[in-house]
Scaffold this active site. Sequence first.
Site, PDB file in Angstrom:
ATOM      1  N   HIS A  74       0.839  -1.208   0.000  1.00 23.34           N
ATOM      2  CA  HIS A  74       0.000   0.000   0.000  1.00 23.34           C
ATOM      3  C   HIS A  74       0.871   1.253   0.000  1.00 23.34           C
ATOM      4  CE1 HIS A  74      -2.784   2.965   2.022  1.00 23.34           C
ATOM      5  NE2 HIS A  74      -3.549   2.530   1.023  1.00 23.34           N
ATOM      6  N   ASP A 120      -6.106   1.853  -2.028  1.00 19.85           N
ATOM      7  CA  ASP A 120      -6.846   1.564  -0.799  1.00 19.85           C
ATOM      8  C   ASP A 120      -7.700   0.306  -0.950  1.00 19.85           C
ATOM      9  OD1 ASP A 120      -5.665   3.830   0.241  1.00 19.85           O
ATOM     10  OD2 ASP A 120      -7.507   5.013   0.326  1.00 19.85           O
TER      11      ASP A 120
END
Length: 146
Positions: A74, A120
């Site tokens: 991420h 996300d």
Amino acid sequence: MNPAHLLILAAVCVSPLGASSNRPMPLNLYQFKNMVQCTVPNRSWWHFADYGCYCGRGGSGTPVDDLDRCCQIHDNCYNEAEKISRCWPYFKTYSYECSQGTLTCKGGNNACAAAVCDCDRLAAICFAGAPYNDNNYNIDLKARCQ
């Protein structure tokens, strides 16, 4: 006061106070939190905020497990999104939908919003598939993340 409002207030107040070596608290944290709650409804999103070497502020060393690796990926995804002109992932909001544990980034997002939403979304899906180890929550970063 609504807990969501407190979260936004904390993000706004804490971000300028952090040390220069730390990234600011993301203002889109509320959206990411909701994505995580969509894919992992049986665990509080807060358990992911201070997990391993990469979940939460900063990130260094070798990820401690698969869940921590999700956070490292991420972070790297946000780094790639930052290469888009005027794209600041930690402050970018986007449109998405959660339906029965499935996340969809909506088509109306601009290039930056689409990239951040996908970062996300993929992280939330990764969290759902990775085992959670209580021993990796709130670890000593200096000792374990070199």
